[in-house]
Write a protein that holds these residues in place. Structure first.
Motif, PDB file in Angstrom:
ATOM      1  N   SER A 106       9.982   6.371   3.859  1.00  0.00           N
ATOM      2  CA  SER A 106      10.238   5.934   4.714  1.00  0.00           C
ATOM      3  C   SER A 106       9.543   4.639   5.003  1.00  0.00           C
ATOM      4  CB  SER A 106      10.512   7.223   6.083  1.00  0.00           C
ATOM      5  OG  SER A 106       9.563   7.740   6.952  1.00  0.00           O
ATOM      6  N   ASP A 107       8.149   4.979   4.730  1.00  0.00           N
ATOM      7  CA  ASP A 107       7.048   3.379   5.955  1.00  0.00           C
ATOM      8  C   ASP A 107       7.193   2.235   4.698  1.00  0.00           C
ATOM      9  OD1 ASP A 107       6.588   5.096   7.597  1.00  0.00           O
ATOM     10  OD2 ASP A 107       4.583   5.553   6.942  1.00  0.00           O
ATOM     11  N   ILE A 108       7.768   3.081   2.552  1.00  0.00           N
ATOM     12  CA  ILE A 108       7.986   1.675   1.920  1.00  0.00           C
ATOM     13  C   ILE A 108       9.049   0.383   2.317  1.00  0.00           C
ATOM     14  CG2 ILE A 108       8.651   0.679   0.219  1.00  0.00           C
ATOM     15  CD1 ILE A 108       7.302   3.356  -0.751  1.00  0.00           C
ATOM     16  N   LEU A 109      10.082   1.272   3.036  1.00  0.00           N
ATOM     17  CA  LEU A 109      11.294   1.052   2.956  1.00  0.00           C
ATOM     18  C   LEU A 109      11.577  -0.044   4.261  1.00  0.00           C
ATOM     19  CD1 LEU A 109      14.039   3.961   2.603  1.00  0.00           C
ATOM     20  CD2 LEU A 109      12.803   2.567   1.021  1.00  0.00           C
ATOM     21  N   MET A 114       1.691  13.673   3.584  1.00  0.00           N
ATOM     22  CA  MET A 114       1.286  12.448   3.421  1.00  0.00           C
ATOM     23  C   MET A 114       2.632  11.976   2.396  1.00  0.00           C
ATOM     24  SD  MET A 114      -2.893  11.971   3.097  1.00  0.00           S
ATOM     25  CE  MET A 114      -2.833  13.417   1.474  1.00  0.00           C
ATOM     26  N   VAL A 115       3.008  12.530   1.850  1.00  0.00           N
ATOM     27  CA  VAL A 115       3.976  12.221   1.298  1.00  0.00           C
ATOM     28  C   VAL A 115       5.375  11.754   2.150  1.00  0.00           C
ATOM     29  CG1 VAL A 115       6.038  12.449  -1.241  1.00  0.00           C
ATOM     30  CG2 VAL A 115       3.728  12.521  -1.803  1.00  0.00           C
ATOM     31  N   PHE A 130       0.791  -0.921   0.027  1.00  0.00           N
ATOM     32  CA  PHE A 130      -0.128   0.074   0.583  1.00  0.00           C
ATOM     33  C   PHE A 130       0.991   1.163   0.245  1.00  0.00           C
ATOM     34  CE2 PHE A 130      -2.371   4.056   1.798  1.00  0.00           C
ATOM     35  CZ  PHE A 130      -3.127   3.770   1.121  1.00  0.00           C
ATOM     36  N   TYR A 131       1.606   1.768   0.766  1.00  0.00           N
ATOM     37  CA  TYR A 131       2.739   2.709   0.472  1.00  0.00           C
ATOM     38  C   TYR A 131       3.358   2.606  -0.178  1.00  0.00           C
ATOM     39  CZ  TYR A 131       1.991   3.080   6.349  1.00  0.00           C
ATOM     40  OH  TYR A 131       1.750   3.043   7.231  1.00  0.00           O
ATOM     41  N   PHE A 132       3.999   1.885  -0.671  1.00  0.00           N
ATOM     42  CA  PHE A 132       4.442   1.577  -2.674  1.00  0.00           C
ATOM     43  C   PHE A 132       3.399   2.599  -3.455  1.00  0.00           C
ATOM     44  CE2 PHE A 132       5.056   0.417  -6.704  1.00  0.00           C
ATOM     45  CZ  PHE A 132       6.347   0.654  -6.582  1.00  0.00           C
TER      46      PHE A 132
END
Length: 369
Positions: A242-245, A236-237, A142-144
């Motif tokens: 960082s959440d993706i990583l 949000m961006v 989702f984050y991606f």
């Protein structure tokens, strides 16, 4: 009475600067503005995301876990003991040595048996590896897509490169379709996380996660109604980046690609520190604290929005401390705190048994000769 409450809730001075009214934000001349009623779409979006998550975890994450050989660890169940069970649920999951001695008197068990019982009981509460893998995979996916969607929605906008443009014409800023969909899916996702709190993996920072989800939903809802949408998309961006990583590192760690996971975690740490401790406070919060005062006097919404940003920043500082500790342990120690506890014999006992077995075997071979 309800009418009076409604008038207070939607009092223009709470949401809008002086000299601006709700009538100024009515759609006209081809310009479309954000409306509170549009937030109702967040609920069905959250429910749809829960369904998509279920399908993702069942038909994508689970087969991937099978391919990578991710298996739940076989756990030895704790023995049935009402006294220890009551103490575990009502007092503490990790008893002190004095507590163990007291429980030994009540149960008639030796200390080692009580200690093993608590370790096995704690392991029973731990979620399985496959469940953690599935959850991390879903969040990473989702984050991606959210981050990519955010970049596509913002890359050509002037306020990305000049933060003063965030307030150009505020609050009479027309709503763009890309902003609407970006907000809708982000708010739907965080609302779905609130719904799933009861069956998701309960982590050490559970309370902080709840505060974060509620603060995020409150912040996004308020920014939508007050037309703080431009700065809301920027917030949000930088969070998604960082959440993706982080979630990607978890996925690879569960799959036992430890070196790759460690490398991604190092990159995550750098991105987190830059985006959450530098860009967020010194660019975005500065943008919301300083620039608006050049255009209009402060009002309730101005203070409320900035206070919510400060709440997020405090959470960033809290998580930065946790991440720093993890990096320290990663570099200077061999910590297994995220793994299940070993409820077998302690090292001294294992070494003693091993020595005894080796000695017996040596004597047997000598006698045989």
């Amino acid at each position: 009475m309800l009418q009076t409450v409604g008038e207070w809730i939607w009092w223009e001075r709470l949401w809008l600067p002086v000299s601006v009214s709700w009538s100024d934000l009515e759609d006209k001349e081809g310009r479309v503005y954000a409306k509170a009623s549009q937030l109702y779409a967040t609920l069905p979006c959250a429910l749809c995301l829960l369904v998509i998550r279920y399908l993702f975890e069942r038909y994508l994450a689970t087969p991937l876990a099978n391919i990578w050989g991710i298996r739940d660890r076989i756990r030895l169940p704790a023995e049935q003991n009402p006294i220890l069970e009551k103490y575990f649920r009502g007092q503490t999951r990790i008893p002190t040595q004095d507590d163990v001695r007291s429980l030994c008197k009540k149960t008639g068990w030796p200390e080692r048996r009580v200690e093993v019982w608590f370790k096995r009981r704690r392991n029973q509460e731990r979620p399985g590896l496959r469940k953690r893998f599935s959850e991390a995979s879903w969040r990473c996916a989702f984050y991606f897509f959210a981050f990519v969607g955010g970049i596509l929605a913002l890359y050509d906008k002037p306020w990305v490169y000049d933060l003063r443009e965030v307030w150009a014409g505020f609050p009479k800023q027309s709503l763009l379709p890309s902003q609407y969909w970006y907000y809708l899916f982000e708010m739907g996702f965080y609302l779905s996380l609130v719904f799933s709190l009861t069956f998701d993996v309960k982590r050490k920072d559970f309370k902080e996660q709840v505060i974060h989800h509620m603060a995020t939903l409150t912040l996004l809802s308020f920014s939508w109604i007050s037309n703080y949408i431009r700065v809301g998309t920027l917030v949000m961006v930088i969070h998604d980046s960082s959440d993706i990583l982080l979630e990607g590192a978890k996925v690879l760690n569960y799959a036992k690609y430890h070196r790759t996971a460690n490398g991604i975690f190092v990159v995550f740490t750098a991105v987190f520190m830059v985006t959450r401790l530098i860009i967020f406070p010194f660019w975005l919060i500065h943008c919301t604290w300083v620039y608006p005062l050049e255009l209009f006097p402060p009002f309730f919404g101005y203070y409320f929005f900035n206070i919510m940003l400060l709440v997020l920043q405090l959470l960033h500082l809290y998580w930065a401390v946790l991440i720093s500790r993890m990096v320290y342990k990663f570099i200077f120690s061999d910590d297994r705190s995220d793994e299940e506890e070993d409820d077998s014999d302690p090292p001294k006992e294992r070494n003693s048994k091993l020595s005894h077995m080796n000695g017996s075997g040596a004597r047997g071979r000598a006698n045989g000769h």
